[in-house]
Design a protein around this motif. Structure first.
Motif, PDB file in Angstrom:
ATOM      1  N   GLU A  59      60.816  25.247  38.959  1.00 32.77           N
ATOM      2  CA  GLU A  59      62.298  24.992  38.524  1.00 32.77           C
ATOM      3  C   GLU A  59      62.097  23.365  37.803  1.00 32.77           C
ATOM      4  O   GLU A  59      63.034  23.186  36.676  1.00 32.77           O
ATOM      5  N   SER A 119      55.958  32.599  45.306  1.00 31.86           N
ATOM      6  CA  SER A 119      56.443  31.201  45.106  1.00 31.86           C
ATOM      7  C   SER A 119      55.506  30.157  45.893  1.00 31.86           C
ATOM      8  O   SER A 119      55.161  29.181  45.688  1.00 31.86           O
ATOM      9  N   TYR A 179      53.312  23.774  36.419  1.00 32.21           N
ATOM     10  CA  TYR A 179      52.464  24.731  37.253  1.00 32.21           C
ATOM     11  C   TYR A 179      51.816  23.883  38.275  1.00 32.21           C
ATOM     12  O   TYR A 179      51.538  22.791  38.117  1.00 32.21           O
ATOM     13  N   HIS A 226      54.104  38.236  28.953  1.00 32.64           N
ATOM     14  CA  HIS A 226      55.116  37.594  29.606  1.00 32.64           C
ATOM     15  C   HIS A 226      56.376  38.431  29.604  1.00 32.64           C
ATOM     16  O   HIS A 226      56.622  39.375  28.698  1.00 32.64           O
ATOM     17  N   PRO A 231      62.631  32.230  35.994  1.00 35.69           N
ATOM     18  CA  PRO A 231      61.870  31.334  35.214  1.00 35.69           C
ATOM     19  C   PRO A 231      63.024  30.353  34.343  1.00 35.69           C
ATOM     20  O   PRO A 231      64.064  30.515  34.210  1.00 35.69           O
ATOM     21  N   THR A 232      62.445  29.016  34.039  1.00 38.45           N
ATOM     22  CA  THR A 232      63.108  28.024  33.342  1.00 38.45           C
ATOM     23  C   THR A 232      62.399  27.559  32.328  1.00 38.45           C
ATOM     24  O   THR A 232      61.259  27.651  31.971  1.00 38.45           O
ATOM     25  N   SER A 252      61.844  30.205  28.567  1.00 39.76           N
ATOM     26  CA  SER A 252      61.737  30.683  29.948  1.00 39.76           C
ATOM     27  C   SER A 252      60.978  31.709  30.163  1.00 39.76           C
ATOM     28  O   SER A 252      61.354  32.748  29.302  1.00 39.76           O
ATOM     29  N   HIS A 253      59.781  32.113  31.002  1.00 36.40           N
ATOM     30  CA  HIS A 253      59.011  33.177  31.124  1.00 36.40           C
ATOM     31  C   HIS A 253      58.301  33.008  32.426  1.00 36.40           C
ATOM     32  O   HIS A 253      57.982  32.200  33.117  1.00 36.40           O
ATOM     33  N   LEU A 254      57.775  34.356  32.779  1.00 33.68           N
ATOM     34  CA  LEU A 254      56.978  34.579  33.861  1.00 33.68           C
ATOM     35  C   LEU A 254      55.740  35.420  33.066  1.00 33.68           C
ATOM     36  O   LEU A 254      55.837  36.347  32.374  1.00 33.68           O
ATOM     37  N   HIS A 255      54.547  34.833  33.494  1.00 32.73           N
ATOM     38  CA  HIS A 255      53.241  35.490  33.251  1.00 32.73           C
ATOM     39  C   HIS A 255      52.871  36.787  34.118  1.00 32.73           C
ATOM     40  O   HIS A 255      52.870  36.956  35.107  1.00 32.73           O
ATOM     41  N   GLU A 271      53.630  31.364  37.072  1.00 32.36           N
ATOM     42  CA  GLU A 271      54.665  30.791  36.364  1.00 32.36           C
ATOM     43  C   GLU A 271      54.845  29.201  36.953  1.00 32.36           C
ATOM     44  O   GLU A 271      54.212  28.768  37.783  1.00 32.36           O
TER      45      GLU A 271
END
Length: 306
Positions: A162, A128, A166, A239, A196-197, A222-225, A159
């Motif tokens: 909040e 993060s 990006y 994702h 993820p949001t 909501s997702h994370l790559h 990602e």
């Protein structure tokens, strides 16, 4: 064609003659693949124009739309990728080029916010880099379709924060919520990111106006790559999504959701110890597992697009 559009046989003949003339103009192309692609593009483009009977005003509007898409595109914003995404073209290309192989993890869209050369973090590190959001531990394994662990696979992760942005969407040059790491000798991996949001794709340009004009939402679930590469394996771009996210029922603006990629994220109350003893500042934190299965094939390099 004449029956559908109500045009005369003579008019239909003139239109078809033009199609054939343009198709024939590519016959001397020495690149076989390029010739096939351009001839097919010509046929389908003219079929579209003739089906909808495009007016000159509409043609000019389309040219203006594409021109604006070019002007708004920068090194960190690719409006043409965005257009491809919202038309489902990106997912169609992904699906055609990533056929199912056993229990291999499904691929999905790349998106416009990947940045090459993100910093490396150690196993269990924090990607993060100070981005706002609830701390989230992601862990899993990387294996082949034969079930064997894949050590030292390169795992790229990125990602939004909040607030739905990006790092490249900020103007202060920050680098946050993106990194790469490598799976351990036993194929396992773990890192800390953000829960993820949902967020909207950039909708302040021509693509956004198209969505608004057609009553479509710009929101993404909501997702994370992830992008995972390893020698002898097909590169995976995918994702993970959050089970229970209300946006899943409404729809994803780029059609990127697949059921197999929806994962359980378990929340822990503030003050609950983390499994690795990480200090999360007394905040609530979450945890999810994502086991990655790579199919055999060409790979191992960094595939950058958009």
């Amino acid at each position: 064609m004449a029956d559908i559009a109500g045009i005369s046989a003579e008019q239909a003949h003139r239109e078809q003659a033009l199609v054939e003339e343009v198709v024939a103009s590519f016959e001397r192309c020495q690149d076989d693949r390029l010739r096939v692609v351009l001839q097919a593009l010509t046929r389908h483009l003219h079929a579209f124009l003739r089906e909808v009977r495009l007016t000159e005003e509409e043609w000019n509007a389309a040219i203006a739309f594409l021109t604006e898409a070019g002007h708004i595109t920068t090194d960190t914003r690719q409006e043409f990728v965005l257009l491809s995404d919202v038309l489902g073209a990106s997912m169609q290309v992904v699906g055609m080029n990533n056929p199912e192989v056993g229990d291999a993890t499904e691929a999905t869209v790349f998106g416009p916010f990947f940045v090459a050369d993100a910093p490396e973090i150690p196993l269990g590190g924090d990607m993060s880099f100070g981005a706002a959001g609830e701390p989230c531990l992601i862990e899993g394994t990387v294996t082949g379709t034969d079930g064997r662990p894949i050590p030292h696979a390169r795992i790229e992760v990125w990602e939004a924060d909040e607030d739905g942005f990006y790092d490249v969407q900020y103007t202060d040059g920050r680098l946050a919520a993106r990194a790469h790491l490598f799976s351990d000798a036993d194929g396992s991996y773990r890192f800390w990111g953000l829960f993820p949001t949902p967020y909207p794709i950039p909708h302040d340009g021509p693509v956004g106006r198209m969505l608004q004009a057609t009553g479509r939402s710009p929101m993404r679930a909501s997702h994370l790559h992830f992008m995972v590469t390893a020698p002898g394996c097909r590169t995976l771009v995918t994702h993970i999504f959050v089970r229970g996210d209300e946006q899943l029922a409404i729809g994803d603006s780029v059609f990127g959701v697949k059921e197999s990629l929806i994962k359980e994220f378990v929340h822990s109350a503030a003050g609950t110890p983390t499994p690795d003893g990480r200090d999360v500042g007394g905040r609530e934190w979450s945890r999810a597992r994502f086991d990655i299965v790579l199919p055999p094939g060409e790979g191992g390099g960094l595939h950058v697009s958009g």
